[in-house]
Design an enzyme around this catalytic site. Structure first.
Site, PDB file in Angstrom:
ATOM      1  N   ARG A  28       0.815  -1.225   0.000  1.00 43.90           N
ATOM      2  CA  ARG A  28       0.000   0.000   0.000  1.00 43.90           C
ATOM      3  C   ARG A  28       0.846   1.272   0.000  1.00 43.90           C
ATOM      4  O   ARG A  28       0.444   2.286   0.586  1.00 43.90           O
ATOM      5  CB  ARG A  28      -0.959   0.018   1.202  1.00 43.90           C
ATOM      6  N   ARG A  32      -3.475   6.513   0.062  1.00 46.22           N
ATOM      7  CA  ARG A  32      -3.920   7.700   0.781  1.00 46.22           C
ATOM      8  C   ARG A  32      -2.911   8.352   1.703  1.00 46.22           C
ATOM      9  O   ARG A  32      -3.139   9.466   2.168  1.00 46.22           O
ATOM     10  CB  ARG A  32      -5.203   7.373   1.552  1.00 46.22           C
ATOM     11  N   ARG A  41      -6.637  11.570  -7.312  1.00 43.97           N
ATOM     12  CA  ARG A  41      -7.834  10.745  -7.217  1.00 43.97           C
ATOM     13  C   ARG A  41      -9.113  11.551  -6.991  1.00 43.97           C
ATOM     14  O   ARG A  41     -10.213  10.980  -7.016  1.00 43.97           O
ATOM     15  CB  ARG A  41      -7.666   9.732  -6.067  1.00 43.97           C
ATOM     16  N   ASP A  77      -6.410  -3.317  -7.610  1.00 41.85           N
ATOM     17  CA  ASP A  77      -7.014  -3.888  -6.403  1.00 41.85           C
ATOM     18  C   ASP A  77      -7.286  -5.365  -6.654  1.00 41.85           C
ATOM     19  O   ASP A  77      -7.445  -5.784  -7.805  1.00 41.85           O
ATOM     20  CB  ASP A  77      -8.315  -3.173  -6.023  1.00 41.85           C
ATOM     21  N   TYR A 152     -14.732 -12.202   0.341  1.00 43.57           N
ATOM     22  CA  TYR A 152     -15.505 -11.011  -0.044  1.00 43.57           C
ATOM     23  C   TYR A 152     -16.772 -11.399  -0.807  1.00 43.57           C
ATOM     24  O   TYR A 152     -17.849 -10.835  -0.582  1.00 43.57           O
ATOM     25  CB  TYR A 152     -14.656 -10.056  -0.890  1.00 43.57           C
TER      26      TYR A 152
HETATM   27  O1  CP3 Z   1       0.360   0.321  -3.143  1.00 40.91           O
HETATM   28  C1  CP3 Z   1      -0.146  -0.831  -3.240  1.00 40.91           C
HETATM   29  O2  CP3 Z   1       0.043  -1.711  -2.397  1.00 40.91           O
HETATM   30  C2  CP3 Z   1      -0.917  -1.161  -4.503  1.00 40.91           C
HETATM   31  C3  CP3 Z   1      -2.304  -0.986  -4.435  1.00 40.91           C
HETATM   32  C4  CP3 Z   1      -3.243  -1.946  -3.729  1.00 40.91           C
HETATM   33  C5  CP3 Z   1      -4.578  -1.549  -3.445  1.00 40.91           C
HETATM   34  N1  CP3 Z   1      -5.252  -2.633  -2.951  1.00 40.91           N
HETATM   35  C6  CP3 Z   1      -5.115  -0.206  -3.670  1.00 40.91           C
HETATM   36  C7  CP3 Z   1      -6.271   0.236  -2.868  1.00 40.91           C
HETATM   37  C8  CP3 Z   1      -3.127  -3.284  -3.354  1.00 40.91           C
HETATM   38  C9  CP3 Z   1      -1.911  -4.192  -3.415  1.00 40.91           C
HETATM   39  C10 CP3 Z   1      -4.406  -3.702  -2.873  1.00 40.91           C
HETATM   40  C11 CP3 Z   1      -4.699  -5.091  -2.436  1.00 40.91           C
HETATM   41  C12 CP3 Z   1      -5.893  -5.350  -1.616  1.00 40.91           C
HETATM   42  N2  CP3 Z   1      -7.156  -4.831  -1.742  1.00 40.91           N
HETATM   43  C13 CP3 Z   1      -5.932  -6.295  -0.574  1.00 40.91           C
HETATM   44  C14 CP3 Z   1      -4.774  -7.144  -0.158  1.00 40.91           C
HETATM   45  C15 CP3 Z   1      -3.810  -6.351   0.619  1.00 40.91           C
HETATM   46  C16 CP3 Z   1      -4.202  -6.112   2.054  1.00 40.91           C
HETATM   47  O3  CP3 Z   1      -4.347  -4.935   2.413  1.00 40.91           O
HETATM   48  O4  CP3 Z   1      -4.345  -7.082   2.783  1.00 40.91           O
HETATM   49  C17 CP3 Z   1      -7.235  -6.304  -0.043  1.00 40.91           C
HETATM   50  C18 CP3 Z   1      -7.723  -7.149   1.098  1.00 40.91           C
HETATM   51  C19 CP3 Z   1      -8.016  -5.386  -0.811  1.00 40.91           C
HETATM   52  C20 CP3 Z   1      -9.451  -5.065  -0.653  1.00 40.91           C
HETATM   53  C21 CP3 Z   1      -9.596  -3.619  -0.344  1.00 40.91           C
HETATM   54  N3  CP3 Z   1      -9.600  -2.628  -1.312  1.00 40.91           N
HETATM   55  C22 CP3 Z   1      -9.667  -2.983   0.927  1.00 40.91           C
HETATM   56  C23 CP3 Z   1      -9.717  -3.707   2.246  1.00 40.91           C
HETATM   57  C24 CP3 Z   1      -9.684  -1.587   0.696  1.00 40.91           C
HETATM   58  C25 CP3 Z   1      -9.654  -0.485   1.727  1.00 40.91           C
HETATM   59  C26 CP3 Z   1     -10.953   0.200   1.926  1.00 40.91           C
HETATM   60  C27 CP3 Z   1     -10.756   1.533   2.618  1.00 40.91           C
HETATM   61  O5  CP3 Z   1     -11.142   2.540   2.029  1.00 40.91           O
HETATM   62  O6  CP3 Z   1     -10.191   1.562   3.723  1.00 40.91           O
HETATM   63  C28 CP3 Z   1      -9.647  -1.400  -0.697  1.00 40.91           C
HETATM   64  C29 CP3 Z   1      -9.614  -0.107  -1.413  1.00 40.91           C
HETATM   65  C30 CP3 Z   1      -8.270   0.315  -1.860  1.00 40.91           C
HETATM   66  N4  CP3 Z   1      -7.405  -0.473  -2.577  1.00 40.91           N
HETATM   67  C31 CP3 Z   1      -7.682   1.582  -1.671  1.00 40.91           C
HETATM   68  C32 CP3 Z   1      -6.438   1.561  -2.316  1.00 40.91           C
HETATM   69  C33 CP3 Z   1      -5.428   2.679  -2.443  1.00 40.91           C
HETATM   70  C34 CP3 Z   1      -8.329   2.754  -0.945  1.00 40.91           C
HETATM   71  C35 CP3 Z   1      -9.373   3.374  -1.788  1.00 40.91           C
HETATM   72  C36 CP3 Z   1      -9.117   4.796  -2.161  1.00 40.91           C
HETATM   73  O7  CP3 Z   1      -7.960   5.280  -2.123  1.00 40.91           O
HETATM   74  O8  CP3 Z   1     -10.096   5.460  -2.556  1.00 40.91           O
END
Ligand code: CP3
Length: 345
Positions: A28, A32, A41, A77, A152
């Protein structure tokens, strides 16, 4: 050393080869915690941004420029291939993926379509743009593992107890295997598209596998993750396998076909190394919450992680899970510099 990602410190550490310094990147790292990410974004939904190669390229490069990390991770994602194959799903800010019609019955499983690589051509395009501008810096592709994706789809969103997921797993094992086989196929197609477009490594996120005992992981999950990792064996690039709370699953996750096992902060790396098994490197594992403490504490903890990682054949420094959104990005930059300085061979 040549100027190719294949000779980078990151890829060499994944293979257990000598490195000039311990490589570091952060799960990540794009997201953010960065003001430049929040700005780009603005007004664009998460899934929409993942479908735009120009945005994906810029967001992926932001943390590389800012922190000087040893690898980029594709901005996308784990649910992107599911959406591309027709699942009605959205990513809700502050919550995570939310599925309109959760998968609970045999008819639901039958409705799930497999992925055609052409449906994720926007990802292939982004990878091509990225490898062209990254030069010698490796790009990590990634996907969600079958269990985490299933959680999910079955729960309909994030869960703390996974009760519906486990109800299917224990109650209808044949249906469960059918669903996870389909998810393994979707994931493999998604990862192969990224490999074909030029990523230098892949990470399979089984973030929520730690909800299972080792016996249940071996019976219900490992064969499906092994189908994904084994299906990439001939690609010849490092395969990283990561989950949270997997202290007692590290051996089974390595044996699923990983070259590198990601470890969360609960298990010290010197205790993880004998678990992951011969011929594997480790990745991790600073507690992401430590970054909120004053710098001397961050430094002490980071040095401990580096020192515990020295018993591994290869160590890639990372956090034990993703960067928390409230993290001060300047602490991340300083941490990268510290890891590089204090590990230079
Ligand atoms: O920088 C990186 O690591 C690459 C980007 C990345 C994202 N998601 C972007 C994202 C990666 C590798 C993921 C993987 C992901 N997504 C996982 C596995 C990694 C982990 O954290 O265990 C999981 C479980 C998800 C599912 C998911 N998508 C979640 C739990 C969330 C967070 C929701 C929140 O808002 O708190 C997302 C959304 C997400 N994926 C965001 C980002 C940057 C946030 C959304 C946003 O910025 O608007």
């Amino acid at each position: 050393m040549t100027n190719s990602p294949r000779d980078s410190a990151f890829v060499r550490a994944c293979r257990g080869e000598p490195v000039p310094h311990t490589p570091v990147w952060f799960m990540r790292q794009a997201g953010r915690s960065l003001p430049e990410y929040r700005k780009i974004r603005e007004g664009i939904g998460m899934l929409d941004s993942c479908r735009r190669p120009d945005l994906v390229t810029e967001i992926t490069l932001q943390p590389v420029r800012r922190h000087g990390v040893d690898a980029a991770i594709l901005f996308s994602d784990i649910v992107v291939p599911l959406v591309a194959s027709g699942v009605d799903l959205d990513i809700v800010a502050g919550t995570g993926p939310v599925v309109a019609s959760p998968i609970r019955t045999a008819a639901d499983v039958a409705r799930l379509r497999l992925l055609d690589a052409a449906e994720v051509s926007f990802v292939s395009e982004a990878v091509r743009l990225l490898t062209a501008s990254l030069g010698a810096t490796p790009l990590i592709g990634f996907a969600g593992a079958p269990f985490t994706l299933a959680s999910y789809l079955i729960e309909g969103g994030p869960s703390r107890t996974y009760v519906k997921t486990k109800a299917m797993m224990y109650g209808e094992p044949a249906l469960w295997d059918e669903l996870l086989s389909k998810l393994a196929s979707i994931t493999l197609t998604f990862l192969r598209a990224q490999v074909a477009a030029g990523v230098s490594a892949v990470q399979l996120f089984d973030s929520w596998a730690g909800a299972l005992s080792e016996a249940d992981y071996l019976r219900y999950v490992q064969p499906h993750s092994a189908a994904v990792l084994g299906g990439l064996a001939s690609a010849g690039i490092p395969r990283i396998h990561f989950g949270v709370g997997t202290g007692l699953l590290l051996h089974a996750m390595g044996a699923a076909g990983a070259d590198v096992v990601g470890v969360d902060w609960r298990t010290p790396l010197d205790r993880a190394v004998p678990q992951v098994g011969e011929g594997r490197s480790v990745q991790g594992n600073l507690d992401p919450a430590v970054l909120f403490a004053p710098w001397p504490a961050v430094e002490t903890e980071a040095r401990r992680v580096l020192s515990e990682g020295r018993v591994a054949r290869g160590h890639i420094f990372n956090l034990g899970h993703g960067v928390l959104p409230e993290t001060d990005p300047e602490v991340l930059t300083r941490l990268v510099a510290l890891i590089h300085e204090s590990s230079t061979r």
